[in-house]
Design a protein around this motif. Structure first.
Motif, PDB file in Angstrom:
ATOM      1  N   SER A 120     -56.137  -2.193 113.565  1.00  0.00           N
ATOM      2  CA  SER A 120     -54.879  -2.307 114.154  1.00  0.00           C
ATOM      3  C   SER A 120     -54.454  -2.001 115.168  1.00  0.00           C
ATOM      4  CB  SER A 120     -54.066  -1.821 113.077  1.00  0.00           C
ATOM      5  OG  SER A 120     -55.175  -0.230 113.540  1.00  0.00           O
ATOM      6  N   SER A 159     -54.384  -7.463 113.075  1.00  0.00           N
ATOM      7  CA  SER A 159     -53.267  -7.387 112.550  1.00  0.00           C
ATOM      8  C   SER A 159     -51.930  -7.836 113.076  1.00  0.00           C
ATOM      9  CB  SER A 159     -52.643  -5.690 112.334  1.00  0.00           C
ATOM     10  OG  SER A 159     -53.630  -4.187 111.884  1.00  0.00           O
ATOM     11  N   GLN A 162     -51.319 -11.763 111.606  1.00  0.00           N
ATOM     12  CA  GLN A 162     -51.652 -11.380 110.552  1.00  0.00           C
ATOM     13  C   GLN A 162     -49.942 -12.229 110.330  1.00  0.00           C
ATOM     14  OE1 GLN A 162     -51.448  -7.939 108.079  1.00  0.00           O
ATOM     15  NE2 GLN A 162     -52.086  -8.974 105.948  1.00  0.00           N
ATOM     16  N   ARG A 166     -50.479 -14.331 106.912  1.00  0.00           N
ATOM     17  CA  ARG A 166     -50.768 -13.721 105.369  1.00  0.00           C
ATOM     18  C   ARG A 166     -51.924 -14.666 104.647  1.00  0.00           C
ATOM     19  NH1 ARG A 166     -48.403  -9.498 106.633  1.00  0.00           N
ATOM     20  NH2 ARG A 166     -46.456  -8.741 107.541  1.00  0.00           N
ATOM     21  N   THR A 170     -55.453 -11.913 104.945  1.00  0.00           N
ATOM     22  CA  THR A 170     -54.848 -10.700 103.432  1.00  0.00           C
ATOM     23  C   THR A 170     -55.121  -9.156 104.282  1.00  0.00           C
ATOM     24  OG1 THR A 170     -56.381 -10.147 102.742  1.00  0.00           O
ATOM     25  CG2 THR A 170     -55.003 -12.125 101.969  1.00  0.00           C
ATOM     26  N   ASP A 171     -54.268  -8.205 103.346  1.00  0.00           N
ATOM     27  CA  ASP A 171     -54.363  -7.122 103.979  1.00  0.00           C
ATOM     28  C   ASP A 171     -55.917  -6.645 103.786  1.00  0.00           C
ATOM     29  OD1 ASP A 171     -51.996  -6.284 105.247  1.00  0.00           O
ATOM     30  OD2 ASP A 171     -51.125  -6.162 102.828  1.00  0.00           O
TER      31      ASP A 171
END
Length: 191
Positions: A120, A159, A162, A166, A170-171
């Motif tokens: 991030s 991040s 993303q 997505r 992915t997270d």
């Protein structure tokens, strides 16, 4: 009439600048806080002989306070031990006074701090310039670093990227990369 056109033009320019600033803040990734881990700290009681010999800074301090210690043949066997552990075997060379002076000098040596990369807050360009970090990214996103368009994303974070894919980013993958980045930083800091 020309004053009216000039004022409309001025208001339009100001409005466009305001909209541009809002869009810039919304679309561009914000740099998150940089996390750093402290480096290694050295002490007579806790640092092994091997650690003290492996760093040129600590080796020089060690040689200054306990001259000739690095020349001891059996020292290779004692690498996992601390100086107080081997003191009984070399009482004339490793005295309490020398250990106390050495401990003070070691306290002045700072281990290097290490930045912890995150998905991030770390820009892709920074990750691309670090072979170990980009290997982590490529592990979760195969071919990421070899994509011909990757240089266009150097100014973005993972991040932020993303948002555009997505399904691939992915997270879970981001969380796994963050965990590996933290492990890499701890390894580099000697923790």
């Amino acid at each position: 009439m020309s004053r009216f056109k000039l004022s409309i033009l001025s208001v339009s320019v100001v409005a466009l600048i305001a909209v541009g600033a809002v869009l810039w803040n919304f679309l561009m990734p914000s740099a998150g806080p940089t996390v750093t881990l402290p480096g290694i700290s050295y002490s007579v009681a806790e640092s092994s002989v091997g650690v003290l010999l492996d760093s040129s800074d600590t080796r020089d301090v060690l040689e200054t306070h306990i001259p000739g210690i690095a020349d001891i043949r059996q020292l290779s066997v004692a690498r996992p031990l601390t100086l107080p552990d081997i003191q009984p075997y070399y009482p004339e060379m490793i005295t309490d006074e020398r250990l106390a002076a050495l401990d003070l000098a070691l306290g002045d040596i700072e281990g290097s701090s290490v930045v912890v990369y995150t998905t991030s807050s770390t820009l892709v360009g920074v990750l691309l310039d670090d072979p170990e970090a980009i290997a982590i990214v490529d592990k979760y996103l195969p071919g990421f670093s070899t994509n011909p368009d990757i240089d266009q994303g150097r100014g973005f974070t993972l991040s932020f990227m993303q948002k555009f894919d997505r399904k691939t980013i992915t997270d879970e993958k981001l969380a796994s990369m963050d965990a590996e980045f933290e492990a890499l930083a701890k390894q580099r800091a000697g923790l």
